[in-house]
Design an enzyme around this catalytic site. Structure first.
Site, PDB file in Angstrom:
ATOM      1  N   ASP A 107       0.841  -1.202   0.000  1.00 35.11           N
ATOM      2  CA  ASP A 107       0.000   0.000   0.000  1.00 35.11           C
ATOM      3  C   ASP A 107       0.875   1.251   0.000  1.00 35.11           C
ATOM      4  O   ASP A 107       2.039   1.216   0.390  1.00 35.11           O
ATOM      5  CB  ASP A 107      -0.948   0.018   1.205  1.00 35.11           C
ATOM      6  CG  ASP A 107      -0.221   0.281   2.511  1.00 35.11           C
ATOM      7  OD1 ASP A 107       0.917  -0.214   2.653  1.00 35.11           O
ATOM      8  OD2 ASP A 107      -0.773   0.952   3.390  1.00 35.11           O
ATOM      9  N   GLU A 108       0.306   2.339  -0.466  1.00 32.20           N
ATOM     10  CA  GLU A 108       0.948   3.655  -0.439  1.00 32.20           C
ATOM     11  C   GLU A 108       2.404   3.585  -0.912  1.00 32.20           C
ATOM     12  O   GLU A 108       3.330   3.997  -0.213  1.00 32.20           O
ATOM     13  CB  GLU A 108       0.864   4.248   0.972  1.00 32.20           C
ATOM     14  CG  GLU A 108      -0.575   4.462   1.427  1.00 32.20           C
ATOM     15  CD  GLU A 108      -0.691   5.062   2.813  1.00 32.20           C
ATOM     16  OE1 GLU A 108       0.242   4.871   3.617  1.00 32.20           O
ATOM     17  OE2 GLU A 108      -1.708   5.719   3.093  1.00 32.20           O
TER      18      GLU A 108
END
Length: 381
Positions: free
Chosen positions: A56-57
């Site tokens: 993620d991110e």
């Protein structure tokens, strides 16, 4: 990846040399590093059914020199670069641990076209975990997102909520109502989904926003919120009965949902830490500020000017010295109690960090005032 890529030994594997958060997907050693980490975790857990590989991110992906060169080629995109790395990691798990299903955070895929997602073949390897920690989570947009993923051949989904964290990078106390609303919204999302596609929900409890940030709420502080959120999920919503059940389970006389609890006496493991942290969060800074900034004898007769020169009118000493010593003794004792309680659960470094961040700034102000006052009194003799 910050906790690994921060080390000199691995910094050559960064996507951007300055930033330790993202691995360079073009280097063979990057995949070897990730696989080594996976295998270390696998070795500690028998009979795994799922393995969360993160992703993620992924900030700054595509900004490394090798990525920029790769992106110059026609039809290459950052989305395809991300998907290829996910697929490589997931393929390793599936091939070496055929009974384990990889889970991946979904946020890097939300804006990816359906065609690109389908063509990647990722849906045959992984299950997606969709995260949203806000109390006003948009149910319709989540339902629409799940529908999109289904059209890309993803068949099973996980949700991710938060029972603590997500409300402030240096937050000390957990506002239960914020997290309860988040879970109530997730229940609505689950109700809107076709039967059988939702595996479950992961209740995340953040310790930090990232590897380099300060600590947010400690685990014992978030236990009442965790209990409320779990009971709400179990019962399909929140009610007075849920509240009463949580109070009984945790040994709490009263549970506050929409405000922070300042007076807490419970029987659950860690309740002492929650009680002491609450006292510090509510009263430490305010009590010291009241003495040092609002007491006329301190501001008028023991100002920074007086303190620098170690001067004070003898008559004024008794107007605030007893209060200063009393406060210093009270908060020093309470801090020692908290340190003792925390050391039963946390590493010493975590205890030191929390005290330095949340106690010492105020306590040192008070200690400095008392020390200067003692020097001024000594000058009078």
């Amino acid at each position: 990846m910050e906790f690994v890529l921060k080390h000199k030994e691995f910094c050559h594997l960064r996507e951007v040399s300055m930033f330790p958060n993202t691995v360079n997907p073009h280097k063979e050693d990057s995949l070897k590093l990730v696989i080594a980490m996976i295998e270390q975790v696998m070795a500690l857990h028998d009979n795994l059914r799922w393995f969360h590989i993160g992703c993620d991110e992924v900030y700054y992906l595509g900004e490394g020199e090798e990525s920029k060169e790769w992106l110059q080629q026609e039809e290459n995109t950052i989305e395809k670069l991300c998907l290829a790395h996910m697929k490589a990691v997931a393929s390793h798990i599936v091939s070496t641990h055929p009974t384990v299903k990889p889970i991946v955070w979904d946020d890097m895929l939300r804006r990816t076209s359906k065609e690109t997602l389908r063509d990647s073949g990722l849906a045959q390897l992984i299950e997606l975990m969709i995260w949203d920690y806000s109390p006003d989570l948009d149910v319709e947009s989540k339902a629409s997102l799940i529908e999109k993923y289904q059209k890309c051949n993803f068949s099973k989904f996980w949700f991710a909520s938060a029972f603590k964290g997500a409300t402030g990078v240096n937050q000390c106390l957990t506002l239960i109502g914020h997290h309860l609303k988040n879970h109530k919204q997730w229940l609505k999302v689950a109700e809107s989904c076709p039967a059988g596609i939702v595996r479950g929900i992961t209740l995340t409890g953040w310790q930090r926003y990232d590897h380099f940030s300060v600590l947010c709420e400690l685990l014992p502080v978030g236990i009442p919120s965790l209990a409320v959120c779990l009971q709400a999920l179990k019962n399909g919503g929140y009610s007075e009965k849920v509240r009463e059940d949580v109070e009984k389970l945790l040994g709490l006389s009263h549970l506050e949902i929409d405000s922070f609890m300042s007076d807490i006496t419970g029987t659950f493991p860690g309740n002492e830490i929650l009680s002491l942290v609450s006292q510090i969060a509510f009263y430490l800074k305010s009590s010291i500020d009241e003495l040092l900034e609002n007491n006329r004898y301190v501001t008028g007769w023991f100002s920074p000017y007086h303190r620098k020169r170690k001067k004070i009118h003898p008559i004024m000493i008794h107007h605030f010295q007893p209060d200063a010593i009393r406060l210093l003794t009270k908060w020093t004792v309470l801090t020692e109690e908290l340190q003792t309680a925390m050391k039963k659960i946390f590493y010493t470094t975590a205890v030191e960090e929390w005290i330095e961040e949340n106690v010492q700034p105020s306590l040192q102000r008070l200690q400095g005032t008392v020390d200067d006052l003692n020097c001024a009194v000594h000058e009078l003799s």
